[in-house]
Design a protein around this motif. Structure first.
Motif, short mmCIF file in Angstrom:
data_model
loop_
_atom_site.label_atom_id
_atom_site.label_comp_id
_atom_site.label_asym_id
_atom_site.label_seq_id
_atom_site.Cartn_x
_atom_site.Cartn_y
_atom_site.Cartn_z
N GLU A 72 2.07 -32.31 -8.11
CA GLU A 72 1.83 -31.84 -6.74
C GLU A 72 1.26 -32.95 -5.85
O GLU A 72 1.65 -33.07 -4.68
CB GLU A 72 0.90 -30.63 -6.76
CG GLU A 72 0.75 -29.98 -5.40
CD GLU A 72 0.15 -28.59 -5.47
OE1 GLU A 72 -0.19 -28.05 -4.39
OE2 GLU A 72 0.02 -28.04 -6.57
N ALA A 73 0.35 -33.76 -6.39
CA ALA A 73 -0.25 -34.81 -5.56
C ALA A 73 0.81 -35.81 -5.11
O ALA A 73 0.83 -36.23 -3.94
CB ALA A 73 -1.35 -35.52 -6.34
N ARG A 74 1.72 -36.20 -6.00
CA ARG A 74 2.75 -37.16 -5.65
C ARG A 74 3.77 -36.55 -4.68
O ARG A 74 4.27 -37.23 -3.78
CB ARG A 74 3.43 -37.68 -6.91
CG ARG A 74 4.15 -39.00 -6.70
CD ARG A 74 4.51 -39.63 -8.03
NE ARG A 74 3.33 -40.03 -8.77
CZ ARG A 74 2.69 -41.18 -8.58
NH1 ARG A 74 3.12 -42.02 -7.65
NH2 ARG A 74 1.63 -41.49 -9.29
N GLN A 75 4.07 -35.27 -4.86
CA GLN A 75 4.95 -34.60 -3.91
C GLN A 75 4.32 -34.56 -2.52
O GLN A 75 4.99 -34.80 -1.51
CB GLN A 75 5.24 -33.17 -4.38
CG GLN A 75 6.07 -33.06 -5.64
CD GLN A 75 6.19 -31.62 -6.11
OE1 GLN A 75 6.64 -30.77 -5.36
NE2 GLN A 75 5.77 -31.35 -7.34
N ARG A 76 3.02 -34.26 -2.49
CA ARG A 76 2.34 -34.17 -1.20
C ARG A 76 2.33 -35.52 -0.48
O ARG A 76 2.51 -35.59 0.74
CB ARG A 76 0.91 -33.65 -1.41
CG ARG A 76 0.18 -33.27 -0.13
CD ARG A 76 -1.09 -32.48 -0.44
NE ARG A 76 -0.78 -31.22 -1.09
CZ ARG A 76 -0.38 -30.11 -0.46
NH1 ARG A 76 -0.24 -30.14 0.86
NH2 ARG A 76 -0.12 -29.02 -1.13
N GLU A 77 2.16 -36.58 -1.23
CA GLU A 77 2.19 -37.92 -0.62
C GLU A 77 3.56 -38.21 -0.04
O GLU A 77 3.67 -38.68 1.10
CB GLU A 77 1.80 -38.96 -1.68
CG GLU A 77 1.71 -40.39 -1.15
CD GLU A 77 3.06 -41.08 -0.99
OE1 GLU A 77 3.24 -41.88 -0.04
OE2 GLU A 77 3.97 -40.80 -1.81
N LEU A 79 6.05 -36.08 0.79
CA LEU A 79 6.41 -35.18 1.88
C LEU A 79 5.58 -35.44 3.13
O LEU A 79 6.09 -35.36 4.25
CB LEU A 79 6.24 -33.73 1.43
CG LEU A 79 7.17 -33.27 0.30
CD1 LEU A 79 6.70 -31.95 -0.28
CD2 LEU A 79 8.60 -33.17 0.79
N GLY A 80 4.29 -35.75 2.93
CA GLY A 80 3.45 -36.06 4.08
C GLY A 80 3.93 -37.30 4.80
O GLY A 80 3.97 -37.37 6.04
N ARG A 81 4.33 -38.31 4.02
CA ARG A 81 4.85 -39.55 4.60
C ARG A 81 6.14 -39.29 5.37
O ARG A 81 6.33 -39.80 6.49
CB ARG A 81 5.06 -40.57 3.47
CG ARG A 81 5.71 -41.86 3.86
CD ARG A 81 5.50 -42.93 2.78
NE ARG A 81 5.71 -42.42 1.44
CZ ARG A 81 6.88 -42.44 0.80
NH1 ARG A 81 7.94 -42.92 1.42
NH2 ARG A 81 6.98 -42.01 -0.44
N MET A 98 6.96 -27.23 3.48
CA MET A 98 7.59 -27.85 2.33
C MET A 98 6.79 -27.67 1.05
O MET A 98 7.35 -27.56 -0.05
CB MET A 98 7.80 -29.35 2.58
CG MET A 98 8.81 -29.67 3.68
SD MET A 98 10.47 -29.09 3.27
CE MET A 98 10.79 -30.01 1.76
N LEU A 99 5.45 -27.65 1.17
CA LEU A 99 4.59 -27.57 -0.02
C LEU A 99 3.41 -26.66 0.27
O LEU A 99 2.27 -27.10 0.38
CB LEU A 99 4.12 -28.97 -0.43
CG LEU A 99 3.38 -29.10 -1.76
CD1 LEU A 99 4.23 -28.60 -2.92
CD2 LEU A 99 2.97 -30.55 -2.01
N PRO A 100 3.66 -25.36 0.39
CA PRO A 100 2.58 -24.41 0.68
C PRO A 100 1.68 -24.22 -0.54
O PRO A 100 2.05 -24.55 -1.66
CB PRO A 100 3.32 -23.12 1.02
CG PRO A 100 4.61 -23.23 0.27
CD PRO A 100 4.97 -24.69 0.28
N SER A 107 11.05 -23.29 -0.75
CA SER A 107 10.38 -24.56 -0.48
C SER A 107 10.53 -25.52 -1.64
O SER A 107 10.72 -26.73 -1.44
CB SER A 107 8.89 -24.33 -0.19
OG SER A 107 8.72 -23.62 1.02
N CYS A 108 10.43 -25.02 -2.88
CA CYS A 108 10.54 -25.95 -4.01
C CYS A 108 11.95 -26.53 -4.10
O CYS A 108 12.11 -27.71 -4.44
CB CYS A 108 10.13 -25.27 -5.32
SG CYS A 108 11.24 -24.02 -5.97
#
Length: 462
Positions: A72-77, A79-81, A98-100, A107-108
């Motif tokens: 999740e942390a890597r996905q958030r990075e 997607l946030g970027r 995208m990542l609720p 979303s997934c």
């Protein structure tokens, strides 16, 4: 070399599934000469993530197969970027879509689509963590066999790879953007117990899924085929058909989609709602694009948490929200049917503008139909008694919230559809970034897994 994405979303420990998909990836490389990127988007807790990371690290190296295991942390990075650099007015909202912080089936899959774009893949091949492959004569029956024979090719060329063709000669130049099998095993929606308790109640509940304009006979016919997939007959020999697929013959967990489809239209970002990942399939089918359906069906099974008290309530609420979502989806699907080939541009690709107009137009639909739906569900659940009566109490207590959320989901989908092209273009330009890569880069994969475990542990301790 053609690069394809074999994609798995998961929110649970699934080492056996990871191993099976690595086998399917190796099969694809050996038989079709493609480069396969096995992309796992993982939103499990620290303990389950460690199990999945261990499964990735244990995979045998296979040239041509690259595994990306994103917690999740890597996905958030990532997607946030992408959201920040896409030029969106509200990147934080897009990141939430995208990542609720909740289960969101659409979303997934949208995350997988952006990941596939970032990896430069020409197609996405979707699987799930609650299904097995069939086995014939000791060999697993991989759906990617039929998918790679046809996906992305002009339909006239794809004729050579199918058992039979129902292709309109006028469609020979159109690309095959969809290849799908179905499933056997348990119902793909966990409501079989309702049928066991009271078939009449089951029929009344499932009829709520049907378009309200349908006749009583059409609604009854829909009940008879709903959620059953391909039945129970096991695989014995290959059979595939080229033509315009029937929406009932395609299954989102056993499908390949061409990038010219998923890079145009995202799925609904609805939280805690099953069945929110089919809108793109409706667009492809209703636009009359050719596709391939085959009989390499996967085997569906239920995960244990659905049988717990909390799991039962949570899952059934997702089913309730699925029924309520239809109020806003059926006007969109009906409009797609009316537009037909008008959904396509001169290159036979989907046009997003008419679809976005339909989505925006559905938002203000009269919610009286959903009020009626909740009334029927309340009566039905109380008739079943026991835990279903408890479910009725939960639904009644959240009635206004459920009605509001169904409308909000339609509004949020419109926002995402409008922003999707920019998100895809940015993902493609940015790339996926650092990711765990097994099968040839195990040490890098273990390092990334350690980072994810650290982030997950920190999150759990808060």
């Amino acid at each position: 070399m053609q690069r394809v994405c074999l994609a798995l979303p998961t929110m649970r420990s699934c080492p056996e599934t990871i191993a099976e998909l690595a086998e399917e990836a190796a099969y694809a490389v050996a038989n079709f000469g493609v480069e396969v990127h096995l992309l796992i988007v993982d939103t499990t807790d620290a303990v389950a993530f460690a199990v999945n990371a261990g499964a990735v690290a244990a995979l045998e190296p296979t040239p041509g197969v690259v595994v990306h295991h994103l917690g999740e942390a890597r996905q958030r990075e990532f997607l946030g970027r992408v959201a920040e650099r896409s030029g969106a007015a509200d990147p934080e909202l897009l990141l939430d879509l995208m990542l609720p912080r909740a289960v969101a089936y659409g979303s997934c899959v949208n995350r997988l689509f952006l990941g596939a774009a970032a990896l430069g893949c020409t197609s996405a091949h979707l699987r799930n963590d609650d299904a097995d492959f069939q086995v014939l004569d000791g060999r697993k029956v991989f759906p990617i066999h039929h998918e790679l024979l046809s996906i992305g090719r002009p339909a006239g060329e794809a004729v050579a790879g199918v058992s039979r063709s129902e292709l309109d000669p006028a469609d020979a130049d159109k690309p095959v953007m969809l290849v799908s099998g179905s499933f056997i095993g348990e119902l793909n929606v966990d409501i079989g117990e309702i049928h066991e308790l009271d078939p009449a109640v089951y029929r009344e509940v499932v009829r709520l899924w049907a378009p309200p304009v349908w006749s009583e006979e059409e609604k009854d016919a829909m009940v008879d085929v709903s959620f059953k997939g391909a039945g129970s007959e096991p695989f014995s020999t290959d059979d595939s058909v080229l033509g315009v697929p029937d929406i009932w013959d395609v299954y989102m967990c056993n499908i390949a989609l061409d990038h010219r489809a998923y890079e145009v239209l995202p799925l609904l970002p609805s939280v805690e709602t099953i069945g929110s990942d089919y809108a793109l399939l409706h667009a492809l089918v209703h636009s009359r694009l050719p596709g391939v359906t085959h009989n390499r069906h996967i085997v569906n099974y239920y995960t244990p948490e659905r049988r717990t008290d909390a799991g039962f309530i949570n899952y059934q609420l997702r089913f309730v929200k699925f029924l309520l979502s239809m109020l806003y989806l059926y006007p969109v699907y009906g409009g797609m049917i009316d537009l037909g080939r008008g959904l396509l541009d001169e290159r036979h690709g989907l046009k997003v503008e008419p679809i976005l107009d339909l989505v925006r137009g559905s938002v203000d639909w009269d919610r009286a139909g959903n009020e009626h739906c909740l009334d029927v569900l309340d009566r039905s659940y109380r008739k079943l008694g026991g835990k279903y009566a408890e479910l009725a109490d939960v639904v009644a207590g959240r009635r206004q919230q459920l009605l509001d959320e169904a409308r909000q989901d339609a509004e949020r989908w419109a926002v995402l559809v409008d922003a999707w092209a920019a998100l895809v273009a940015t993902a493609r330009a940015e790339g996926l970034g650092a990711a765990s890569e097994g099968l040839g880069a195990a040490s890098e994969g273990l390092g990334a897994a350690s980072e994810e475990l650290g982030a997950a542990s920190e999150e759990l301790s808060r």
